[in-house]
Design a protein around this motif. Sequence first.
Motif, short mmCIF file in Angstrom:
data_model
loop_
_atom_site.label_atom_id
_atom_site.label_comp_id
_atom_site.label_asym_id
_atom_site.label_seq_id
_atom_site.Cartn_x
_atom_site.Cartn_y
_atom_site.Cartn_z
N ARG A 100 1.08 -1.33 -0.02
CA ARG A 100 0.08 0.44 0.02
C ARG A 100 1.30 0.90 0.17
NH1 ARG A 100 -4.03 2.27 4.15
NH2 ARG A 100 -6.24 2.17 2.96
N TYR A 127 -3.30 4.02 -2.66
CA TYR A 127 -2.64 3.02 -3.92
C TYR A 127 -2.31 1.47 -3.90
CZ TYR A 127 -3.15 7.68 -5.43
OH TYR A 127 -4.47 8.47 -5.64
N ARG A 128 -2.12 0.17 -4.66
CA ARG A 128 -2.33 -0.90 -4.21
C ARG A 128 -0.78 -1.72 -5.50
NH1 ARG A 128 -3.45 -3.65 0.26
NH2 ARG A 128 -4.61 -2.61 1.53
N THR A 129 0.28 -1.53 -4.82
CA THR A 129 0.58 -2.94 -5.96
C THR A 129 -0.17 -3.59 -6.55
OG1 THR A 129 2.05 -4.51 -4.72
CG2 THR A 129 2.99 -2.10 -5.50
N ARG A 130 0.72 -3.67 -8.51
CA ARG A 130 -0.07 -5.69 -8.66
C ARG A 130 0.97 -6.45 -8.27
NH1 ARG A 130 -2.85 -3.60 -14.93
NH2 ARG A 130 -4.34 -2.24 -13.99
N VAL A 186 0.80 0.94 -10.20
CA VAL A 186 -0.79 0.27 -8.85
C VAL A 186 -1.94 0.66 -9.78
CG1 VAL A 186 1.38 1.45 -7.26
CG2 VAL A 186 0.08 3.10 -8.77
#
Length: 648
Positions: free
Chosen positions: A175, A184-187, A215
Amino acid sequence: MKPRTRPSLARRTVSGLVTLVVVAVVAIANRPMVAVAAEALHTYQINRQSYKERHGHWARLPVPRGFKVNAIHAALLHTGKVLIIAGSGNNKDAFEEKSFRTVLYDPRDDEFTEVHTPTDVFCAGHTFLPDGKLLVAGGTKSYEVLEADVEHAAGVMKIKNESPDGPRAFPKNTRLLSATGEAYRTRAKLTVPAARKVTHGPHATFHAGEAEVWVDAEAKGDRPVVTTPAQYAIEGLTGTDVRNVYGIAEKITREKQEYGGDRTSYEFDPVTERYVRTGDMRDHRWYPTLIGLTGGDVIAVSGLDQFGRILPGRNERYLPAQRRWVAAPELKRYFPTYPGLHLTADGRVFYSGSNSGYGSDTEGRTPGLWNVERNTFQVVPGLRDPHMNETSSSVLLPPAQDQKVMILGGGGVGESEESTARTDIADLDAPSPRYTPGPDLPKPVRYLSTVVLPDDTVLTTGGSSGYRGGPYRGEPRSDLFNSQIYHPRRNAFEKAAESTVGRNYHSEAILLPDGRVITMGGDPLYDKTGKNAGTFEQRIEIYSPPYLFRGERPEITGGPATVDRGSSAFFGTPDAARVATARLLRPSAVTHVTDVDQRSVALGLQRSADGVRVTVPEESGLVPSGWYMLFLVDDKGIPSTARWVRVR
């Protein structure tokens, strides 16, 4: 049986008049039968021996239900089988299900077999290696998402590490928080290298390590959209890491997300019929062109990276002996995706101007000769309609010794509905090469397939006037069924029999060892009404050129399987007295009408009572090492069935 005497002119005239009267009566009495009668007459006409001798003949290939695939790539292997690669086949559901397909077709007995496909090689690049294996590299890491379907703002985040104390690893879904509290979160998981210490005399500085990741905003809608560069904090860090490790993004938006490239690489082995994993590419690549050089190495050019960005001229080299890719900063040069490249006799690489769409609409689109030893580029001017090169075709005209490249058709940049009928020809042996006008095609066309034939002609078939077979000048569909054969010596097209299956985007045509041509694929944007989504064309057609109907074929009865460049070899044939030419045809490996391998090399020829002695040219740029089809062609232009020969 005694040949039937040809009817007299008077008798043929009377017969024709009778036929016309009968058709007229049918038309008046029962109008619906006119179409049936016309179709029957057409079928009769195209199946006449005299018609086939002049125009050739098309036939459908029965494909068992379980082997119907979306043919995105195709290559002729030196075993005589055709490798048909679909990968996910431009089908997002298949991609998400990891349903990737490859099929082998054997023309000798019309048999199909399935090949295990480990990753999505959809829209990869490929070319043959000197040992006959097919190098397949790149492909699809992620599918595009249209702007209307993007619910969560997203973008590329660059994670920085200013600490020299070691790399930092982060799991998927890490996050990150903006200054305003948006999350936002990393893929994907990633590892960020440590900062590097760089010494300049008595001074030392640290260069931050960095890695990129995609992200997605946690919240839907436009609130998390960021259109200017900003810094982001990584949740969960403590102490000095809070200051040393952070994210930076140029923008996070709800714009369309392009296809992302993969970096896996394989050698497909024709003997074991399986993909063999090699070292990964240095860059992820989607829509790259691969081309072999005179020394046997391969370079990969252009493509979209894992985030859907076109690579900025960063090319790389494959070392077959080591099965690994290495960076090639000395070959930095920008091209649009799937550039049309051709190896020349002197070892340079000619960029014809053909490409398949992604990239700048101005940069890297000028044709020219690329010296890969010095990384210099000699512009080849004169190309007409230079803004219409997308989805055009280009081919090294036969024989390769003439060093002439023809560009055919093409369309406007992007999803343009415009196309051109122009062909232009560049004589690369001229002191100052330039394009000069060739004969126009019958109709404006893009996605046109070109196939070099053993009699020194070129079959052109398929294509559409509009984008992906779609609207063109008021018509909802624009697939073209006309085919034609180009004669380089006469610089003219000759009409060929019409195909019955439309071919546009994602279609291929390949010469088979028996002299026929197989055509596959087609990915229309719309159905025939122009209103609903199109479906991928899975029917296969085979074209038999006119030379297959003109008499008995020469036969090759024996000869070596391997020949060295610059040497000669004897091949047995009972037809030596009528053999006029000998040609080595390199098999095709084609996708998006891009085929860097296809070429026909003229051989020196000496006849004897029981065979012919052929001599292979010395230049490795003219005859790259690898497997070829040897055709003997008689004085009527009728070729033998090919014999496979490896040139070293």
